[in-house]
Scaffold this motif. Structure first.
Motif, PDB file in Angstrom:
ATOM      1  N   HIS A  93       0.801  -1.203   0.027  1.00  0.00           N
ATOM      2  CA  HIS A  93      -0.203  -0.014   0.018  1.00  0.00           C
ATOM      3  C   HIS A  93       1.008   1.321   0.008  1.00  0.00           C
ATOM      4  N   ASP A  94       2.024   1.074   0.726  1.00  0.00           N
ATOM      5  CA  ASP A  94       2.879   2.395   0.716  1.00  0.00           C
ATOM      6  C   ASP A  94       3.370   2.718  -0.882  1.00  0.00           C
ATOM      7  N   ALA A  95       3.387   1.606  -1.454  1.00  0.00           N
ATOM      8  CA  ALA A  95       3.939   1.678  -2.950  1.00  0.00           C
ATOM      9  C   ALA A  95       2.938   2.245  -3.862  1.00  0.00           C
ATOM     10  N   GLY A  96       1.713   2.375  -3.259  1.00  0.00           N
ATOM     11  CA  GLY A  96       0.636   2.942  -3.917  1.00  0.00           C
ATOM     12  C   GLY A  96      -0.091   1.644  -4.872  1.00  0.00           C
ATOM     13  N   MET A  97       0.119   0.405  -4.343  1.00  0.00           N
ATOM     14  CA  MET A  97      -0.666  -0.482  -5.181  1.00  0.00           C
ATOM     15  C   MET A  97      -1.642  -1.390  -4.352  1.00  0.00           C
ATOM     16  N   LYS A  98      -2.516  -2.066  -4.929  1.00  0.00           N
ATOM     17  CA  LYS A  98      -3.663  -2.965  -4.280  1.00  0.00           C
ATOM     18  C   LYS A  98      -3.249  -4.241  -4.199  1.00  0.00           C
ATOM     19  N   LEU A  99      -3.709  -5.080  -3.291  1.00  0.00           N
ATOM     20  CA  LEU A  99      -3.099  -6.384  -2.880  1.00  0.00           C
ATOM     21  C   LEU A  99      -4.150  -7.493  -2.726  1.00  0.00           C
ATOM     22  N   ILE A 100      -3.964  -8.401  -3.496  1.00  0.00           N
ATOM     23  CA  ILE A 100      -4.556  -9.753  -3.138  1.00  0.00           C
ATOM     24  C   ILE A 100      -3.644 -10.748  -2.345  1.00  0.00           C
ATOM     25  N   ARG A 101      -3.864 -10.892  -0.995  1.00  0.00           N
ATOM     26  CA  ARG A 101      -3.102 -11.716  -0.230  1.00  0.00           C
ATOM     27  C   ARG A 101      -3.707 -13.222  -0.270  1.00  0.00           C
ATOM     28  N   ALA A 102      -2.725 -14.069  -0.777  1.00  0.00           N
ATOM     29  CA  ALA A 102      -3.145 -15.695  -1.079  1.00  0.00           C
ATOM     30  C   ALA A 102      -2.833 -16.411   0.233  1.00  0.00           C
ATOM     31  N   VAL A 103      -3.663 -17.027   1.084  1.00  0.00           N
ATOM     32  CA  VAL A 103      -3.236 -18.168   2.085  1.00  0.00           C
ATOM     33  C   VAL A 103      -3.802 -19.312   1.527  1.00  0.00           C
ATOM     34  N   THR A 104      -3.314 -20.414   2.077  1.00  0.00           N
ATOM     35  CA  THR A 104      -3.748 -21.571   1.627  1.00  0.00           C
ATOM     36  C   THR A 104      -4.631 -22.102   2.786  1.00  0.00           C
ATOM     37  N   MET A 105      -5.701 -23.298   2.124  1.00  0.00           N
ATOM     38  CA  MET A 105      -6.969 -23.794   3.217  1.00  0.00           C
ATOM     39  C   MET A 105      -6.187 -24.056   4.463  1.00  0.00           C
ATOM     40  N   GLY A 106      -5.132 -24.643   4.342  1.00  0.00           N
ATOM     41  CA  GLY A 106      -4.793 -25.141   5.949  1.00  0.00           C
ATOM     42  C   GLY A 106      -3.970 -24.210   6.666  1.00  0.00           C
ATOM     43  N   ALA A 107      -4.006 -22.734   6.581  1.00  0.00           N
ATOM     44  CA  ALA A 107      -3.308 -21.763   7.039  1.00  0.00           C
ATOM     45  C   ALA A 107      -3.511 -21.594   8.409  1.00  0.00           C
ATOM     46  N   ALA A 108      -2.692 -21.029   9.323  1.00  0.00           N
ATOM     47  CA  ALA A 108      -3.031 -20.822  10.730  1.00  0.00           C
ATOM     48  C   ALA A 108      -4.085 -19.686  10.963  1.00  0.00           C
ATOM     49  N   PRO A 109      -4.771 -19.770  11.972  1.00  0.00           N
ATOM     50  CA  PRO A 109      -6.187 -19.129  12.124  1.00  0.00           C
ATOM     51  C   PRO A 109      -5.745 -17.601  11.825  1.00  0.00           C
ATOM     52  N   GLU A 110      -4.594 -16.988  12.343  1.00  0.00           N
ATOM     53  CA  GLU A 110      -4.472 -15.645  12.365  1.00  0.00           C
ATOM     54  C   GLU A 110      -4.268 -15.200  10.824  1.00  0.00           C
ATOM     55  N   GLU A 111      -3.781 -15.989   9.903  1.00  0.00           N
ATOM     56  CA  GLU A 111      -3.630 -15.748   8.532  1.00  0.00           C
ATOM     57  C   GLU A 111      -4.881 -15.551   7.699  1.00  0.00           C
ATOM     58  N   PHE A 112      -6.065 -15.674   8.434  1.00  0.00           N
ATOM     59  CA  PHE A 112      -7.304 -15.639   7.577  1.00  0.00           C
ATOM     60  C   PHE A 112      -7.881 -14.221   8.190  1.00  0.00           C
TER      61      PHE A 112
END
Ligand SMILES: O=C(O)c1ccccc1NCC(=O)[C@H](O)[C@H](O)COP(=O)(O)O
Length: 204
Positions: A93-112
């Motif tokens: 965001h500081d670079a002025g861009m937008k982000l899709i953050r990809a996580v895997t279905m088995g990720a740790a709860p905080e990653e969701f």
């Protein structure tokens, strides 16, 4: 239903996705059978009209490198796979861009949780593998309620309706499921996928 078609590498496939009604198109700028160079991605942008978001997809690259490559290609959105941090989101965001953050279905709860990304994407263990998973397993995750997030991994024109309903997804993303062979998009499958997905949240 928001629909992203990923791994596009020809103007014909971009046009097909756009004409079918896709909301976003993805260009893979990391090691992959679908890889395009920044200059190829830049050329493909000519087929993307205003209102459709072109997205540069990365996996293991540091954020600064992904931002620089995407910028060179003329892209304003990046999709980051691989282990990431809240600081990475802020850097994009500081670079002025937008982000899709990809996580895997088995990720740790905080990653969701909401780290401030513009969209979250929940994928199979290996991105772009075409591997299906238990889509219903994320439907009740408290962190996803009311969020804008994309379901990915093993979707195709036939299963996208049931999968998106099972997961309570806001949007969907596809690559392998609209290919004739690995890395080669099938125009009829692209059209069928977008139409199926767009019809998935219509009353039955
Ligand atoms: O497509 C790839 O090869 C790829 C490589 C590295 C990072 C991401 C990659 N693709 C991302 C996507 O295509 C989608 O976000 C998602 O993984 C859908 O994959 P699929 O199961 O093939 O529909």
């Amino acid at each position: 239903m928001f629909v992203k078609v990923c791994g596009l590498s020809t103007a014909e496939s971009v046009r097909e996705a756009v004409e079918a009604g896709a909301d976003a198109v993805g260009f893979v700028l990391t090691a992959s059978p679908r890889v395009v160079s920044p200059s190829q991605a830049s050329s493909l942008l000519a087929a993307v009209p205003a209102g459709v978001s072109p997205i540069g997809v990365f996996r293991h690259e540091p954020v600064a490198d992904a931002v620089a490559i995407a910028r060179a290609a003329g892209l304003e959105w990046i999709q980051l796979h691989g282990p990431r941090s809240r600081q990475d989101v802020a850097m994009v965001h500081d670079a002025g861009m937008k982000l899709i953050r990809a996580v895997t279905m088995g990720a740790a709860p905080e990653e969701f949780e909401d780290w401030g990304e513009d969209l979250l994407l929940i994928d199979a263990a290996v991105p772009g593998s075409g591997e299906a998973w238990d889509y219903a397993s994320v439907a009740a995750l408290p962190a996803l309620q009311g969020r804008h997030w994309l379901l990915a991994g093993g979707l195709d024109p036939v299963n996208v309706g049931g999968a998106s309903r099972a997961a309570h997804a806001w949007g969907v993303d596809v690559s392998s499921g609209v290919e004739a062979s690995r890395g080669v998009k099938d125009l009829a499958k692209i059209r069928a996928f977008v139409h199926s997905a767009k019809g998935a949240d219509a009353p039955v």
